[in-house]
Design a protein around this motif. Sequence first.
Motif, PDB file in Angstrom:
ATOM      1  N   LEU A 214     -20.277 -30.458 140.271  1.00  0.00           N
ATOM      2  CA  LEU A 214     -20.091 -31.831 139.807  1.00  0.00           C
ATOM      3  C   LEU A 214     -19.019 -31.955 138.729  1.00  0.00           C
ATOM      4  O   LEU A 214     -18.736 -33.069 138.281  1.00  0.00           O
ATOM      5  CB  LEU A 214     -21.412 -32.382 139.273  1.00  0.00           C
ATOM      6  N   VAL A 215     -18.450 -30.846 138.297  1.00  0.00           N
ATOM      7  CA  VAL A 215     -17.394 -30.925 137.290  1.00  0.00           C
ATOM      8  C   VAL A 215     -16.222 -31.774 137.765  1.00  0.00           C
ATOM      9  O   VAL A 215     -15.710 -32.607 136.996  1.00  0.00           O
ATOM     10  CB  VAL A 215     -16.939 -29.506 136.877  1.00  0.00           C
ATOM     11  N   PRO A 216     -15.756 -31.639 139.028  1.00  0.00           N
ATOM     12  CA  PRO A 216     -14.677 -32.549 139.474  1.00  0.00           C
ATOM     13  C   PRO A 216     -15.083 -34.021 139.446  1.00  0.00           C
ATOM     14  O   PRO A 216     -14.243 -34.894 139.189  1.00  0.00           O
ATOM     15  CB  PRO A 216     -14.397 -32.074 140.914  1.00  0.00           C
ATOM     16  N   VAL A 217     -16.376 -34.295 139.707  1.00  0.00           N
ATOM     17  CA  VAL A 217     -16.842 -35.687 139.646  1.00  0.00           C
ATOM     18  C   VAL A 217     -16.760 -36.204 138.213  1.00  0.00           C
ATOM     19  O   VAL A 217     -16.285 -37.323 137.961  1.00  0.00           O
ATOM     20  CB  VAL A 217     -18.281 -35.782 140.180  1.00  0.00           C
ATOM     21  N   PHE A 218     -17.239 -35.402 137.264  1.00  0.00           N
ATOM     22  CA  PHE A 218     -17.159 -35.800 135.856  1.00  0.00           C
ATOM     23  C   PHE A 218     -15.706 -35.933 135.408  1.00  0.00           C
ATOM     24  O   PHE A 218     -15.382 -36.789 134.586  1.00  0.00           O
ATOM     25  CB  PHE A 218     -17.898 -34.788 134.983  1.00  0.00           C
ATOM     26  N   LEU A 219     -14.853 -35.084 135.969  1.00  0.00           N
ATOM     27  CA  LEU A 219     -13.430 -35.154 135.618  1.00  0.00           C
ATOM     28  C   LEU A 219     -12.819 -36.461 136.108  1.00  0.00           C
ATOM     29  O   LEU A 219     -11.999 -37.083 135.416  1.00  0.00           O
ATOM     30  CB  LEU A 219     -12.691 -33.960 136.225  1.00  0.00           C
ATOM     31  N   ALA A 220     -13.240 -36.902 137.299  1.00  0.00           N
ATOM     32  CA  ALA A 220     -12.735 -38.174 137.824  1.00  0.00           C
ATOM     33  C   ALA A 220     -13.287 -39.362 137.047  1.00  0.00           C
ATOM     34  O   ALA A 220     -12.601 -40.375 136.867  1.00  0.00           O
ATOM     35  CB  ALA A 220     -13.092 -38.301 139.304  1.00  0.00           C
ATOM     36  N   LEU A 221     -14.518 -39.245 136.571  1.00  0.00           N
ATOM     37  CA  LEU A 221     -15.151 -40.352 135.849  1.00  0.00           C
ATOM     38  C   LEU A 221     -14.653 -40.471 134.411  1.00  0.00           C
ATOM     39  O   LEU A 221     -14.404 -41.578 133.923  1.00  0.00           O
ATOM     40  CB  LEU A 221     -16.674 -40.178 135.853  1.00  0.00           C
ATOM     41  N   PHE A 222     -14.545 -39.342 133.736  1.00  0.00           N
ATOM     42  CA  PHE A 222     -14.267 -39.367 132.295  1.00  0.00           C
ATOM     43  C   PHE A 222     -12.874 -38.876 131.921  1.00  0.00           C
ATOM     44  O   PHE A 222     -12.512 -38.927 130.737  1.00  0.00           O
ATOM     45  CB  PHE A 222     -15.305 -38.509 131.556  1.00  0.00           C
ATOM     46  N   LYS A 223     -12.112 -38.351 132.899  1.00  0.00           N
ATOM     47  CA  LYS A 223     -10.793 -37.765 132.631  1.00  0.00           C
ATOM     48  C   LYS A 223     -10.954 -36.510 131.757  1.00  0.00           C
ATOM     49  O   LYS A 223     -12.051 -36.087 131.416  1.00  0.00           O
ATOM     50  CB  LYS A 223      -9.853 -38.778 131.980  1.00  0.00           C
ATOM     51  N   ILE A 224      -9.818 -35.920 131.398  1.00  0.00           N
ATOM     52  CA  ILE A 224      -9.840 -34.713 130.575  1.00  0.00           C
ATOM     53  C   ILE A 224     -10.203 -35.083 129.142  1.00  0.00           C
ATOM     54  O   ILE A 224      -9.623 -35.993 128.565  1.00  0.00           O
ATOM     55  CB  ILE A 224      -8.477 -34.002 130.618  1.00  0.00           C
ATOM     56  N   GLY A 225     -11.165 -34.361 128.588  1.00  0.00           N
ATOM     57  CA  GLY A 225     -11.549 -34.620 127.208  1.00  0.00           C
ATOM     58  C   GLY A 225     -13.005 -34.306 126.945  1.00  0.00           C
ATOM     59  O   GLY A 225     -13.741 -33.827 127.822  1.00  0.00           O
ATOM     60  N   THR A 226     -13.437 -34.600 125.749  1.00  0.00           N
ATOM     61  CA  THR A 226     -14.784 -34.268 125.311  1.00  0.00           C
ATOM     62  C   THR A 226     -15.878 -34.949 126.128  1.00  0.00           C
ATOM     63  O   THR A 226     -16.892 -34.302 126.443  1.00  0.00           O
ATOM     64  CB  THR A 226     -14.944 -34.608 123.818  1.00  0.00           C
TER      65      THR A 226
ATOM     66  N   GLU B 200     -16.596 -32.933 129.216  1.00  0.00           N
ATOM     67  CA  GLU B 200     -17.208 -31.640 128.905  1.00  0.00           C
ATOM     68  C   GLU B 200     -18.665 -31.802 128.482  1.00  0.00           C
ATOM     69  O   GLU B 200     -19.528 -31.012 128.887  1.00  0.00           O
ATOM     70  CB  GLU B 200     -16.397 -30.954 127.805  1.00  0.00           C
ATOM     71  N   LEU B 201     -18.954 -32.843 127.705  1.00  0.00           N
ATOM     72  CA  LEU B 201     -20.335 -33.096 127.308  1.00  0.00           C
ATOM     73  C   LEU B 201     -21.192 -33.450 128.513  1.00  0.00           C
ATOM     74  O   LEU B 201     -22.346 -33.000 128.625  1.00  0.00           O
ATOM     75  CB  LEU B 201     -20.388 -34.221 126.272  1.00  0.00           C
ATOM     76  N   ALA B 202     -20.662 -34.258 129.420  1.00  0.00           N
ATOM     77  CA  ALA B 202     -21.414 -34.618 130.624  1.00  0.00           C
ATOM     78  C   ALA B 202     -21.725 -33.385 131.460  1.00  0.00           C
ATOM     79  O   ALA B 202     -22.839 -33.246 131.989  1.00  0.00           O
ATOM     80  CB  ALA B 202     -20.624 -35.641 131.444  1.00  0.00           C
ATOM     81  N   SER B 203     -20.771 -32.474 131.573  1.00  0.00           N
ATOM     82  CA  SER B 203     -20.995 -31.250 132.338  1.00  0.00           C
ATOM     83  C   SER B 203     -22.062 -30.385 131.685  1.00  0.00           C
ATOM     84  O   SER B 203     -22.942 -29.833 132.371  1.00  0.00           O
ATOM     85  CB  SER B 203     -19.685 -30.462 132.449  1.00  0.00           C
ATOM     86  N   ILE B 204     -22.007 -30.252 130.372  1.00  0.00           N
ATOM     87  CA  ILE B 204     -22.994 -29.434 129.663  1.00  0.00           C
ATOM     88  C   ILE B 204     -24.384 -30.045 129.779  1.00  0.00           C
ATOM     89  O   ILE B 204     -25.366 -29.351 130.072  1.00  0.00           O
ATOM     90  CB  ILE B 204     -22.591 -29.267 128.184  1.00  0.00           C
ATOM     91  N   VAL B 205     -24.482 -31.358 129.570  1.00  0.00           N
ATOM     92  CA  VAL B 205     -25.787 -32.017 129.631  1.00  0.00           C
ATOM     93  C   VAL B 205     -26.396 -31.867 131.015  1.00  0.00           C
ATOM     94  O   VAL B 205     -27.587 -31.546 131.155  1.00  0.00           O
ATOM     95  CB  VAL B 205     -25.659 -33.503 129.251  1.00  0.00           C
ATOM     96  N   TYR B 206     -25.596 -32.086 132.062  1.00  0.00           N
ATOM     97  CA  TYR B 206     -26.138 -31.980 133.420  1.00  0.00           C
ATOM     98  C   TYR B 206     -26.588 -30.554 133.732  1.00  0.00           C
ATOM     99  O   TYR B 206     -27.617 -30.345 134.366  1.00  0.00           O
ATOM    100  CB  TYR B 206     -25.096 -32.429 134.444  1.00  0.00           C
ATOM    101  N   GLY B 207     -25.843 -29.564 133.289  1.00  0.00           N
ATOM    102  CA  GLY B 207     -26.221 -28.187 133.582  1.00  0.00           C
ATOM    103  C   GLY B 207     -27.402 -27.690 132.779  1.00  0.00           C
ATOM    104  O   GLY B 207     -28.134 -26.807 133.217  1.00  0.00           O
ATOM    105  N   VAL B 208     -27.628 -28.288 131.594  1.00  0.00           N
ATOM    106  CA  VAL B 208     -28.640 -27.775 130.670  1.00  0.00           C
ATOM    107  C   VAL B 208     -29.981 -28.470 130.825  1.00  0.00           C
ATOM    108  O   VAL B 208     -31.030 -27.877 130.581  1.00  0.00           O
ATOM    109  CB  VAL B 208     -28.123 -27.928 129.216  1.00  0.00           C
ATOM    110  N   ILE B 209     -29.978 -29.728 131.254  1.00  0.00           N
ATOM    111  CA  ILE B 209     -31.184 -30.544 131.157  1.00  0.00           C
ATOM    112  C   ILE B 209     -32.305 -30.078 132.075  1.00  0.00           C
ATOM    113  O   ILE B 209     -33.496 -30.244 131.765  1.00  0.00           O
ATOM    114  CB  ILE B 209     -30.844 -32.027 131.450  1.00  0.00           C
TER     115      ILE B 209
END
Length: 273
Positions: A125-137, A140-149
Amino acid sequence: MSGPVSGVMVRRSFGRRLVWYWLLPVAVLAWELAARSAQAAYFPPPSRIVVRLHEMWFSGPPGRAFLTDEAVADLLPSLARLFAGWAMACVAGVLIGVALGRSRRLSALVEPLLHFGRSVPPAALVPVFLALFKIGTPMELASIVYGVIWPVLINSMDGARHVDRQYIETGVVYRLNPWQRLTRIILPAAAPKIFAGLRLSVSLALIMMIISELVGSSEGIGHRMLEAQSQFDIPAMWAGIVLLGLLGIVLNTAFLGVERLVLSWHRGARNGG
């Protein structure tokens, strides 16, 4: 447990730890000798990796805790995103998990979606988050939260669901309100399961931090490793790997210390103390 049996177990445990303490230096020495003998370009000896690690991140002035400019630019932002994403995932996971664990109807509705969501690899889902939020914090936070929760949520739900019924009935007898039952009965009873999920989430947060920085970041440890790879700076790339390993050890050790402190009552009750 009798004294002689306990003494034997302690000696065996100490012997196993002693073996592991000696195993790491032997493995590092073997790696050093093998790398120098083979002269492999992509497997530098540990001595070169440590020197490069020191040059990159820990050769700064004493007034700045020996952190270099690269460390301030890369290491600190990575740690900030790691802790922020982990904290958000843990708070959300515990709240949602406890709510689902105490409500059968809500759990029956949502649980199939949860199992579907946790079956999707977070890295996919990292490419999805990249398309939604562009490059930046935010990405990265969305990716961490999704993987950790997920481990936090599942363990919290399981812990809250299997609270001993006698505890709940005791709270009813003492006329505890819902908030008091939650804070004095449900959360303490579910705490061992919750902390098991939190411990798993620490390593996942570190993994997702690096994955997100490799894909969509202009700073951080992962970005620095990717840059070193593109420049064929192999010692710098290995220095990043070693740094991540050290961070994992430090974070796990710190979390175990907090867990022992918070759950000391649980260990005492389990051991009959």
